[in-house]
Motif scaffolding. Structure first.
Motif, PDB file in Angstrom:
ATOM      1  N   ASN A 150      73.327  39.454  36.425  1.00  0.00           N
ATOM      2  CA  ASN A 150      73.018  38.772  35.240  1.00  0.00           C
ATOM      3  C   ASN A 150      72.639  37.421  35.082  1.00  0.00           C
ATOM      4  OD1 ASN A 150      75.584  38.081  35.902  1.00  0.00           O
ATOM      5  ND2 ASN A 150      76.262  37.837  34.103  1.00  0.00           N
ATOM      6  N   ILE A 151      71.581  37.068  36.000  1.00  0.00           N
ATOM      7  CA  ILE A 151      70.950  35.742  36.083  1.00  0.00           C
ATOM      8  C   ILE A 151      70.058  35.828  34.744  1.00  0.00           C
ATOM      9  CG2 ILE A 151      69.392  34.102  37.321  1.00  0.00           C
ATOM     10  CD1 ILE A 151      70.562  35.783  39.820  1.00  0.00           C
ATOM     11  N   PRO A 152      70.215  34.870  33.966  1.00  0.00           N
ATOM     12  CA  PRO A 152      69.631  35.037  32.745  1.00  0.00           C
ATOM     13  C   PRO A 152      67.957  34.287  32.631  1.00  0.00           C
ATOM     14  CG  PRO A 152      71.070  33.165  32.541  1.00  0.00           C
ATOM     15  CD  PRO A 152      71.387  33.789  33.733  1.00  0.00           C
ATOM     16  N   SER A 153      67.145  34.984  31.864  1.00  0.00           N
ATOM     17  CA  SER A 153      65.803  34.335  31.795  1.00  0.00           C
ATOM     18  C   SER A 153      65.873  32.924  30.827  1.00  0.00           C
ATOM     19  CB  SER A 153      64.738  35.331  31.292  1.00  0.00           C
ATOM     20  OG  SER A 153      65.252  35.848  29.969  1.00  0.00           O
ATOM     21  N   ASP A 154      66.658  33.223  29.988  1.00  0.00           N
ATOM     22  CA  ASP A 154      66.889  31.857  29.105  1.00  0.00           C
ATOM     23  C   ASP A 154      68.230  31.231  29.297  1.00  0.00           C
ATOM     24  OD1 ASP A 154      67.283  30.002  27.133  1.00  0.00           O
ATOM     25  OD2 ASP A 154      66.563  31.253  25.594  1.00  0.00           O
ATOM     26  N   PHE A 155      68.781  30.288  29.815  1.00  0.00           N
ATOM     27  CA  PHE A 155      69.946  29.916  30.123  1.00  0.00           C
ATOM     28  C   PHE A 155      70.569  29.589  28.856  1.00  0.00           C
ATOM     29  CE2 PHE A 155      69.253  29.752  34.421  1.00  0.00           C
ATOM     30  CZ  PHE A 155      70.471  30.176  35.160  1.00  0.00           C
ATOM     31  N   LEU A 156      70.073  29.362  27.616  1.00  0.00           N
ATOM     32  CA  LEU A 156      70.724  29.126  26.497  1.00  0.00           C
ATOM     33  C   LEU A 156      71.157  30.299  25.828  1.00  0.00           C
ATOM     34  CD1 LEU A 156      68.636  26.069  24.816  1.00  0.00           C
ATOM     35  CD2 LEU A 156      70.961  25.978  25.908  1.00  0.00           C
ATOM     36  N   GLU A 157      71.000  31.292  26.232  1.00  0.00           N
ATOM     37  CA  GLU A 157      71.603  32.709  25.822  1.00  0.00           C
ATOM     38  C   GLU A 157      72.001  33.215  26.947  1.00  0.00           C
ATOM     39  OE1 GLU A 157      70.145  36.406  22.740  1.00  0.00           O
ATOM     40  OE2 GLU A 157      68.993  34.414  23.116  1.00  0.00           O
ATOM     41  N   TRP A 158      73.144  33.039  27.633  1.00  0.00           N
ATOM     42  CA  TRP A 158      73.741  33.204  28.984  1.00  0.00           C
ATOM     43  C   TRP A 158      74.836  34.271  28.633  1.00  0.00           C
ATOM     44  CZ3 TRP A 158      75.211  29.357  33.454  1.00  0.00           C
ATOM     45  CH2 TRP A 158      75.466  30.194  34.680  1.00  0.00           C
ATOM     46  N   HIS A 159      74.657  35.540  29.028  1.00  0.00           N
ATOM     47  CA  HIS A 159      75.686  36.529  28.629  1.00  0.00           C
ATOM     48  C   HIS A 159      76.602  36.775  30.127  1.00  0.00           C
ATOM     49  CE1 HIS A 159      73.619  37.460  25.106  1.00  0.00           C
ATOM     50  NE2 HIS A 159      72.550  37.988  25.438  1.00  0.00           N
ATOM     51  N   PRO A 160      77.804  36.814  29.739  1.00  0.00           N
ATOM     52  CA  PRO A 160      78.785  36.706  30.726  1.00  0.00           C
ATOM     53  C   PRO A 160      78.820  38.338  31.507  1.00  0.00           C
ATOM     54  CG  PRO A 160      80.160  36.878  28.939  1.00  0.00           C
ATOM     55  CD  PRO A 160      78.521  36.442  28.520  1.00  0.00           C
ATOM     56  N   THR A 161      79.211  38.600  32.700  1.00  0.00           N
ATOM     57  CA  THR A 161      79.223  40.065  33.213  1.00  0.00           C
ATOM     58  C   THR A 161      80.295  40.624  32.037  1.00  0.00           C
ATOM     59  OG1 THR A 161      78.595  39.240  35.364  1.00  0.00           O
ATOM     60  CG2 THR A 161      79.682  41.605  35.146  1.00  0.00           C
ATOM     61  N   CYS A 162      81.597  40.109  31.898  1.00  0.00           N
ATOM     62  CA  CYS A 162      82.722  40.908  31.323  1.00  0.00           C
ATOM     63  C   CYS A 162      83.586  39.703  31.092  1.00  0.00           C
ATOM     64  CB  CYS A 162      83.187  42.007  32.155  1.00  0.00           C
ATOM     65  SG  CYS A 162      83.986  41.402  33.785  1.00  0.00           S
ATOM     66  N   HIS A 163      84.678  40.060  30.052  1.00  0.00           N
ATOM     67  CA  HIS A 163      86.016  39.607  29.954  1.00  0.00           C
ATOM     68  C   HIS A 163      86.818  39.728  30.954  1.00  0.00           C
ATOM     69  CE1 HIS A 163      89.803  38.690  28.001  1.00  0.00           C
ATOM     70  NE2 HIS A 163      89.117  37.725  27.139  1.00  0.00           N
ATOM     71  N   HIS A 164      88.033  38.983  31.389  1.00  0.00           N
ATOM     72  CA  HIS A 164      88.794  39.390  32.130  1.00  0.00           C
ATOM     73  C   HIS A 164      89.348  40.496  32.203  1.00  0.00           C
ATOM     74  CE1 HIS A 164      91.441  36.135  29.969  1.00  0.00           C
ATOM     75  NE2 HIS A 164      92.130  37.419  29.814  1.00  0.00           N
ATOM     76  N   ASN A 165      89.601  40.986  30.973  1.00  0.00           N
ATOM     77  CA  ASN A 165      90.414  42.214  30.772  1.00  0.00           C
ATOM     78  C   ASN A 165      89.313  43.409  31.025  1.00  0.00           C
ATOM     79  OD1 ASN A 165      92.792  41.326  29.842  1.00  0.00           O
ATOM     80  ND2 ASN A 165      92.307  40.889  27.969  1.00  0.00           N
ATOM     81  N   GLY A 166      88.139  43.168  31.465  1.00  0.00           N
ATOM     82  CA  GLY A 166      87.225  44.114  31.659  1.00  0.00           C
ATOM     83  C   GLY A 166      87.291  44.878  32.979  1.00  0.00           C
ATOM     84  N   ASN A 167      88.249  45.427  33.517  1.00  0.00           N
ATOM     85  CA  ASN A 167      88.508  46.094  34.766  1.00  0.00           C
ATOM     86  C   ASN A 167      87.692  45.093  35.857  1.00  0.00           C
ATOM     87  OD1 ASN A 167      89.700  48.428  33.759  1.00  0.00           O
ATOM     88  ND2 ASN A 167      87.614  48.990  32.721  1.00  0.00           N
ATOM     89  N   ILE A 168      88.268  43.864  35.970  1.00  0.00           N
ATOM     90  CA  ILE A 168      87.584  43.104  36.910  1.00  0.00           C
ATOM     91  C   ILE A 168      87.963  43.311  38.558  1.00  0.00           C
ATOM     92  CG2 ILE A 168      87.243  41.003  35.265  1.00  0.00           C
ATOM     93  CD1 ILE A 168      90.064  39.951  36.470  1.00  0.00           C
TER      94      ILE A 168
END
Length: 270
Positions: A150-168
């Protein structure tokens, strides 16, 4: 001739964290991160109460001196797409000024309060333009991308992989086992969630298990941004046999199954 970007020191994996609001439970989280060599970015608003928020005079000693980064979260944590653009500018500039005065370093990143998504499901484009004008170079949403690369094309819309409750734990195992490409695992949340759920062992066990792994580059959000930007600035000849790095920092590429460092300002013939 095929060239691939890889992470710092030629690593194929990178791990970063992002935690919001600057609440008092950041103290325990930073302690865990420092203990295990993890690095993250803490997105801070103007403190409203020392009973709940970290006071600004503690920002440098708590965050920066323990290898973490600080970033904006807007002065008063509003829905940025629901206020006038002039107010968005004030929210970010005043937030930056507070953080920079407290910590003594430039602040260039942020996390959107509430995720700040428009009705279309994307970050409001006019808000992003205001952020650019205010000197913000990257901004994290709250919407998980659910994939590792998940390396963004636009860093001003940077989505994380998951929340820490997301089976990390499970995600980290898949992350390390995946042989394809250069990958980033980006975990976000709020430190108070561990206190509320009484599950501090979740993050402590994760950090203990994945500390000191020589396959992983542990980096703040800002370090990820700076490195990817330097990679994207590389200049190559038409046949990719000559690579020039106009940036000040080194970057690493993979060429013919070999890791090659391109030092800042250098031109390399492959």
């Amino acid at each position: 001739m095929l060239l691939n970007y890889v992470w710092k020191d030629g690593k194929k994996k990178a791990l970063t964290f992002s935690y919001d609001d600057g609440n008092i439970h950041d103290r325990r989280l930073v302690e865990i991160f420092a203990k295990y060599g993890m690095k993250g970015t803490f997105n801070l608003c103007r403190p409203q109460s020392t009973e709940w928020h970290i006071p600004m005079e503690e920002y440098k000693s708590l965050y920066l001196d323990n290898g973490q980064e600080i970033a904006c979260h807007a002065k008063t944590h509003p829905f940025l797409e629901q206020i006038p653009l002039m107010s968005v500018l004030e929210e970010i500039l005043e937030n930056r000024k507070d953080l920079e005065a407290a910590a003594g370093v430039p602040v260039r990143g942020m996390a959107y309060p509430f995720g700040t998504l428009s009705s279309s499901g994307a970050c409001a484009p006019d808000v992003k333009e205001v952020l650019r004008s205010a000197g913000i170079v990257y901004a994290r949403t709250t919407h998980p991308e659910e994939r590792i690369q998940n390396i963004p094309s636009d860093f001003l819309e940077w989505h994380p992989t998951c929340h820490h409750n997301g089976n990390i734990m499970e995600r980290a195992e898949k992350f390390l086992a995946n042989p394809w490409g250069t990958q980033l695992l980006y975990i976000w949340g709020h430190a108070f969630e561990f206190a509320n759920a009484k599950n501090w062992d979740l993050i402590e066990n994760f950090c203990a298990k994945y500390t000191n792994d020589d396959r992983i580059w542990y980096a703040t959000n800002g370090e990820i941004y700076d490195y990817v930007t330097a990679c994207r600035r590389l200049i190559t000849s038409a046949d990719c046999s000559i690579v020039q790095n106009p940036s000040a920092q080194s970057v690493w590429i993979e060429h013919d199954k070999q890791i090659v460092e391109i030092k800042g300002g250098a031109t390399v013939h492959l």
